[in-house]
Motif scaffolding. Structure first.
Motif, short mmCIF file in Angstrom:
data_model
loop_
_atom_site.label_atom_id
_atom_site.label_comp_id
_atom_site.label_asym_id
_atom_site.label_seq_id
_atom_site.Cartn_x
_atom_site.Cartn_y
_atom_site.Cartn_z
N CYS A 83 76.07 -4.46 42.28
CA CYS A 83 77.30 -3.48 43.13
C CYS A 83 77.27 -2.91 44.42
N GLN A 84 78.00 -1.45 44.80
CA GLN A 84 78.79 -1.29 46.12
C GLN A 84 77.79 -0.24 46.28
N HIS A 85 77.05 -0.69 47.31
CA HIS A 85 76.80 1.31 48.01
C HIS A 85 77.56 1.45 49.49
N GLY A 86 78.54 2.13 48.94
CA GLY A 86 79.02 2.67 50.51
C GLY A 86 80.06 1.43 50.83
N CYS A 87 80.00 1.68 52.11
CA CYS A 87 80.74 0.15 52.82
C CYS A 87 79.77 -0.26 54.00
N ARG A 88 79.70 0.93 54.83
CA ARG A 88 79.03 0.89 56.11
C ARG A 88 77.16 1.60 55.83
N HIS A 89 77.71 2.17 54.87
CA HIS A 89 76.31 3.49 54.62
C HIS A 89 76.09 3.92 56.05
N ARG A 90 77.24 4.69 56.60
CA ARG A 90 77.39 5.40 58.04
C ARG A 90 77.59 7.06 57.23
N ASN A 91 76.47 7.90 58.10
CA ASN A 91 76.95 9.24 57.99
C ASN A 91 78.34 10.01 58.36
N LEU A 92 79.11 10.00 57.64
CA LEU A 92 80.76 10.44 58.06
C LEU A 92 80.86 11.96 58.15
N ALA A 93 80.07 12.80 57.74
CA ALA A 93 79.73 14.39 57.13
C ALA A 93 80.41 15.18 58.48
N ALA A 94 81.33 16.18 58.46
CA ALA A 94 81.31 16.67 58.88
C ALA A 94 79.92 17.73 59.59
N GLU A 95 79.76 18.18 60.40
CA GLU A 95 78.39 19.04 60.92
C GLU A 95 77.68 19.56 59.90
N ASP A 96 78.46 20.95 59.08
CA ASP A 96 78.39 21.72 58.39
C ASP A 96 77.61 21.22 57.26
N GLU A 97 78.58 19.83 56.92
CA GLU A 97 78.26 19.11 54.97
C GLU A 97 76.50 18.35 55.02
N LYS A 98 76.35 17.87 54.08
CA LYS A 98 74.84 17.62 53.76
C LYS A 98 75.84 16.07 54.41
N LYS A 99 74.83 14.77 54.93
CA LYS A 99 74.58 13.52 54.78
C LYS A 99 75.68 12.78 53.66
N SER A 100 77.15 12.08 54.09
CA SER A 100 77.68 11.58 53.40
C SER A 100 78.39 10.60 54.00
N GLU A 101 78.92 9.49 52.90
CA GLU A 101 79.76 8.61 53.60
C GLU A 101 81.57 9.00 53.27
N PHE A 102 81.34 9.48 52.16
CA PHE A 102 82.70 9.68 50.96
C PHE A 102 83.12 10.99 50.41
N GLY A 103 82.78 12.22 51.81
CA GLY A 103 82.02 13.41 51.23
C GLY A 103 84.00 13.77 51.70
N PRO A 104 84.09 14.87 51.33
CA PRO A 104 85.13 15.71 51.59
C PRO A 104 86.65 16.30 52.63
N SER A 105 85.70 16.07 53.57
CA SER A 105 86.42 15.73 55.05
C SER A 105 87.24 14.43 55.21
N ARG A 106 86.78 14.06 54.85
CA ARG A 106 87.43 12.92 55.20
C ARG A 106 88.41 12.36 54.73
N PRO A 107 89.59 11.54 55.47
CA PRO A 107 91.15 12.08 54.80
C PRO A 107 91.26 10.90 53.30
N ALA A 108 91.64 11.07 52.74
CA ALA A 108 91.79 9.99 51.31
C ALA A 108 92.40 8.87 51.75
N ALA A 109 93.24 8.40 52.82
CA ALA A 109 93.66 7.17 53.25
C ALA A 109 92.49 6.36 53.94
N ASP A 110 91.40 7.37 55.05
CA ASP A 110 90.01 6.27 54.94
C ASP A 110 89.35 5.98 53.76
#
Ligand SMILES: [Zn+2]
Length: 266
Positions: A83-110
């Motif tokens: 099954c699918q584990h993210g996309c690139r498994h890169r941490n794209l969280a904002a500095e004050d967030e915990k590690k995530s690739e699909f966190g709240p700070s990323r634009p929905a389109a991205d």
């Protein structure tokens, strides 16, 4: 603390399972393994374990790192269900967030673009064997993003215990509960006695807070397992597999995905 699994005291777990059995309740035991990208001896070992215990494993594959050879290998490993584990498994969280690739700070389109990119890559690799289940890296996905998954064709989401969907809902959710690795301590297998105690605590909580059956998912990372992790896993499955309170569960059942190939478990 004795790190030798053979010397671990499994009696507390037996006692807890007996309490479930006496109450006529069952624990749907299942396995998820993360970060697959390529064939390896560890992947062989995981597949062998799934076959030996007749327990198919939800295998979370990193789409943009997965090698073509993984697809060929999995065709001979029916116990591993990609099954699918993210996309690139890169941490794209904002500095004050915990590690995530699909966190709240990323634009929905991205987020939507990455979901689609990863899914297409895995569909190209695995074809019909790919389960439409999403496992976010670090077990984190903003609930608002999770809510759109069904509309994108996902039939399931799996995170870690404590993760909840938001008011907008989402796909069927099956969390894992026990992480057998000690990441902060140097990516080593956790001490068996600690894992047994944590399992007993979690199951006792669930037993007192609800009245029905429950799911219990083990979270594995085959690429990082050391001898301690592998031997705990072997012992845990050997100890639990024949207990009447344990229902070894094919992850497809958790997401109500049809089991097209014969499955040895319920
Ligand atoms: Zn991961």
């Amino acid at each position: 603390m004795n790190r030798d699994t053979g010397a671990a005291d499994w009696r507390p777990l037996h006692a807890e399972l007996d309490r479930w059995g006496e109450a006529g309740r069952r624990i749907r035991l299942w396995l998820r393994d993360d970060d697959a990208i390529a064939p390896s001896p560890a992947l062989d070992r995981l597949a062998g374990l799934g076959e030996r215990f007749e327990l198919p494993v939800l295998l979370a594959v990193i789409p943009m790192e997965a090698e073509v050879a993984l697809a060929a290998a999995l065709r001979a490993m029916p116990a591993l269900l990609p099954c699918q584990h993210g996309c690139r498994h890169r941490n794209l969280a904002a500095e004050d967030e915990k590690k995530s690739e699909f966190g709240p700070s990323r634009p929905a389109a991205d987020v939507a673009a990455d979901l689609a990119l990863g899914r297409q890559r895995l569909a190209d690799l695995f074809g019909a064997a790919l389960l439409p289940v999403f496992v976010p890296p670090w077990n984190r996905i903003d609930p608002a993003r999770a809510a759109v998954l069904p509309g994108l064709g996902y039939a399931g989401l799996s995170c870690f215990r404590g993760y909840r969907l938001g008011a907008a809902g989402g796909p069927p959710l099956a969390n894992t509960h026990l992480d057998i690795m000690d990441w902060a301590g140097g990516r080593i297998g956790r001490a068996p006695q600690d894992l047994i105690a944590e399992t007993c605590r979690l199951l006792a909580e669930q037993r007192s807070q609800a009245v029905d059956d429950t799911d219990f998912g083990l979270l594995l990372h085959h690429r990082d397992h050391d001898a301690t992790a592998w031997s705990f896993l072997d012992a845990f499955l050997a100890v639990t597999q024949h207990h009447p309170a344990i229902a070894p569960t094919d992850p497809r059942r958790l997401f109500e995905i049809a089991v097209s190939s014969p499955s040895p478990t319920g």
